[in-house]
Design an enzyme around this catalytic site. Structure first.
Site, mmCIF file in Angstrom:
data_model
loop_
_atom_site.group_PDB
_atom_site.id
_atom_site.type_symbol
_atom_site.label_atom_id
_atom_site.label_comp_id
_atom_site.label_asym_id
_atom_site.label_seq_id
_atom_site.Cartn_x
_atom_site.Cartn_y
_atom_site.Cartn_z
ATOM 1 C CD GLU A 147 45.950 -13.659 -11.750
ATOM 2 O OE1 GLU A 147 45.940 -14.909 -11.795
ATOM 3 O OE2 GLU A 147 45.465 -12.944 -12.662
ATOM 4 C CG PHE A 176 41.583 -11.070 -11.922
ATOM 5 C CD1 PHE A 176 40.386 -11.768 -11.956
ATOM 6 C CD2 PHE A 176 41.813 -10.152 -12.924
ATOM 7 C CE1 PHE A 176 39.453 -11.542 -12.955
ATOM 8 C CE2 PHE A 176 40.888 -9.924 -13.929
ATOM 9 C CZ PHE A 176 39.711 -10.616 -13.944
ATOM 10 N N PRO A 217 43.665 -16.375 -7.061
ATOM 11 C CG PRO A 217 43.514 -16.540 -9.394
ATOM 12 C CD PRO A 217 43.093 -15.678 -8.225
ATOM 13 C CG HIS A 259 36.362 -7.083 -13.453
ATOM 14 N ND1 HIS A 259 35.986 -8.374 -13.735
ATOM 15 C CD2 HIS A 259 37.364 -6.789 -14.315
ATOM 16 C CE1 HIS A 259 36.722 -8.819 -14.742
ATOM 17 N NE2 HIS A 259 37.568 -7.885 -15.104
#
Lengths: 371, 326
Positions: free
Chosen positions: B61, B87, B90, B130
């Site tokens: 990412e 996510f 990062p 998520h």
């Protein structure tokens, strides 16, 4: 885009052919009894059963999601059976076979994918850290843990070592590359075990790497090896050697287990959108379980009764997995506030108390939330 | 020209329109190409625009956002997809230290027309990382624009407006609402559409203003319907940075009450900022303190608890009740 070298004919360490014949490798002599090979076969079969039951349970709505290890059983069982009790493993989220070898009950894994827990087992008790989902993060944790082992003076014949699991996709992450470098400059007792299953969801290896993954290690200053990830004996021998090197102060190793994700990325994924079914057929011929069975039959190390017994045990494990999963109760609502801080926290205490009052306000008003 | 679209398909259509309009528009991310993204939001773009414009990136990412910055310097307009909210982290360094500050650092010589699409929020029974709502981090960062869409019409137009913006835009997509369907008028000119930074009165009312965005708009509208004792005005704030305070304060001065609902955690969340500002600007019009309905100050829990963690219809109505208790 030009063809890449990531797939170039691998210099693959193999001790057991797909047909089940033993091969010798000068660097990895393996002294293993028939009984030990039968035990590996049992692990492989039972772990595959846990996995296939979990996929079914997800289909039935009992699990929110499952990340199948189908095809990667040998890489996981072989490497994990090379560990000693005092060693520490840092998994990604597909390491159900490693978890099995470390003594984690399948229900612990199922609980996470069912959504009743975020993990919850004691990593120290099992020598197995919690599953890590953000790709590559755990490789640094493994390296830091290994640096701790060095500072404890626990390096040596009776010392400990660390193994970090991740996939081919993770080799693109900064964290993974940083962990290689931290491990190298510290000569840390850690083994990087990359299960190259050829696919990071829909992206083939070519999108992650231009050179074979094991060759990355050389640039960081430590050895890398590529092992047949569908050969449980080779995975065992190579990991054992790498762990022993780490343990005795000879630093890190990158092991690339060349394998294949035979299933979908997770139960939410549909590989038919991006990969050829013929590829799967090619890998089915290299099935990690079939070749051990071929070996046991070819060398007459097991009879029909043995295989029947294992199948029967697998049925029992399947039954256990189903029962344990279905009987797993949902956590209590106030569990939301557990274990956020070590010390009492006014925000949490206040919100817990308010929420308890709120929940109580529905009592006697029929079903909860029945406004 | 009306088309019935889901939110996901509307973003897809908006991306397609943007790519047709401007050859400098690129799509980058993990699995956005052949797969069409894990939510299929980029479905078909790889086939129609090719691998040079729809880039399946390595799994990194920070790499995605960092290279998008370089692409933007070279005159491209990258639309990057971060596969899931959790996510993003990062990529935090590239976003906060580089993307957000490049214009200021270059004294205006460099623009960063980068859109970062992030499926966000909970309610889909997912595993860890998520289901998060990281909007407050973005809102707190000067140099970023932050928007969230709640319906197909906004999804279709706001993604195009985001692509045309010369500032970096964090484009938050309510993943549990991806499949909500509605008629979208794709025939009008983009110049005639409400600007991306403007709030919208989603439902007029007179007694209390209920402010939300993204996935919570549907819940807010349900709450307004369910409260038969009061006339609730629902505002879809749409843009979290900047915030259209003119629309909000005009409403609150009429209704005298404000309830802010979001999936992000309470402390330091968007509701805190809005409450402070509205209290300053509407102090003599307020009949009650500004009430916040938010997620608890805990990590997002395991999915079997998310129905308790996420503000639902009852929690929003409870917030409205609290506003009327004064």
């Amino acid at each position: 885009m030009s063809q890449t070298a990531a797939h170039e004919e691998p210099e693959l360490i193999q001790l057991l052919t797909p047909e089940g014949e033993l091969k010798e490798h000068p660097d990895y002599p393996l002294d293993i009894s028939a009984e030990e090979i039968r035990a590996l076969y049992r692990d492989l079969v039972l772990v595959r059963r846990v996995d296939s039951e979990a996929v079914s349970l997800q289909r039935q709505g009992e699990l929110g999601l499952w990340a199948s290890l189908l095809g990667q059983e040998a890489a996981q069982i072989g490497s994990a059976r090379a560990l000693r009790p005092d060693d520490m493993a840092f998994p990604s989220y597909r390491e159900h076979g490693v978890a099995w070898c470390r003594g984690i009950e399948p229900k612990e894994l199922l609980g996470m994918f069912r959504g009743v827990t975020n993990g919850g087992w004691d990593p120290h008790e099992y020598g197995f850290h919690l599953y890590t989902i953000v790709i590559g993060s755990q490789a640094l944790h493994a390296t830091g843990y290994a640096m701790g082992i060095q500072r404890d003076g626990a390096v040596g014949e009776d010392g400990s070592a660390v193994i970090s699991y991740f996939g081919d996709g993770a080799t693109s992450q900064g964290d993974t590359n940083e962990s290689f470098n931290f491990a190298a400059v510290n000569n840390a007792p850690v083994v990087f075990f990359c299960q190259n299953n050829q696919w990071a969801i829909s992206e083939p290896l070519e999108r992650q790497a231009r050179v074979p993954i094991y060759k990355r290690a050389a640039g960081f200053g430590f050895p890398g090896v590529r092992v047949d990830g569908n050969d449980v004996l080779a995975c065992l021998a190579v990991t054992r050697a790498a762990m022993d090197n780490a343990r005795t102060g000879q630093g890190p190793t990158l092991v690339e287990a060349f394998t294949y994700r035979m299933g979908a990325h997770t139960t939410n994924d549909d590989p038919s959108r991006y990969r050829d079914a013929a590829e799967l057929d090619e890998w089915k011929a290299k099935d990690p379980i079939l070749r051990v069975r071929n070996h046991l039959e070819l060398y007459e190390l097991a009879d029909e009764a043995f295989f029947a017994r294992i199948d029967e045990e697998a049925d029992k494990v399947g039954e256990m997995v189903r029962t344990q999963c279905r009987s797993m109760a949902d956590p209590e609502p106030l569990d939301i506030f557990h274990e956020v801080y070590a010390e009492p926290n006014v925000h949490i205490d206040h919100q817990r108390s308010e929420f308890a009052d709120y929940l109580a306000s529905f009592e006697g008003a029929g079903a909860e939330g029945g406004r | 020209m009306g088309t019935n679209l889901t939110i996901g398909k509307a973003i897809n259509a908006g991306l397609r329109a943007s790519m047709e309009h401007d050859p400098k528009v690129l799509v980058m991310g993990e699995d956005v190409g052949r797969l069409g993204g894990v939510f299929r939001v980029t479905d078909g773009l790889h086939k129609d625009f090719g691998a040079d414009r729809v880039i399946d990136t390595p799994l990194a990412e920070s790499g995605i956002v960092g290279t998008a910055i370089g692409m933007a310097m070279r005159g491209y307009r990258p639309v990057v997809e971060i596969q899931f909210d959790g996510f993003f982290f990062p990529a935090a360094n590239q976003t906060f230290t580089q993307l957000a500050k490049m214009r200021r650092r270059s004294a205006g010589k460099l623009s960063m027309p980068v859109v970062m699409r992030i499926p966000y929020g909970g309610g889909i029974g997912a595993v860890e990382h998520h289901s998060e709502s990281p909007e407050a981090y973005f809102q707190h960062t000067a140099g970023l624009r932050v928007v969230s869409v709640a319906n197909p019409e906004d999804a279709y137009w706001m993604i195009q407006q985001a692509v045309r913006s010369d500032d970096p835009v964090i484009f938050l997509e309510p993943k549990r609402r991806y499949y909500e369907k509605a008629e979208v008028d794709t025939g009008v000119s983009i110049d005639a559409v409400t600007p991306m930074g403007a709030a919208r009165i989603a439902r007029p009312g007179t007694d209390c203003t209920l402010l939300a965005y993204g996935p919570m708009i549907k819940t807010a509208l349900q709450a307004a319907e369910a409260d038969v004792d009061h006339s609730i005005e629902v505002i879809d704030v749409r843009s979290l940075s900047p915030i259209d305070y003119a629309t909000i304060t005009e409403s609150v001065k009429r209704t005298g009450r404000l309830v802010v609902a979001h999936e992000a955690t309470l402390t330091g969340g968007p509701g805190a900022e809005i409450a402070a500002r509205v209290t300053e600007e509407c102090f003599y019009h307020l009949e009650s303190p500004v009430i916040r309905v938010a997620a608890f100050d805990t990590p997002y829990p395991q999915s079997r608890l998310e129905e308790h963690y996420l503000p639902d219809l009852d929690r929003v109505l409870d917030g409205v009740d609290r506003a009327f208790a004064y």
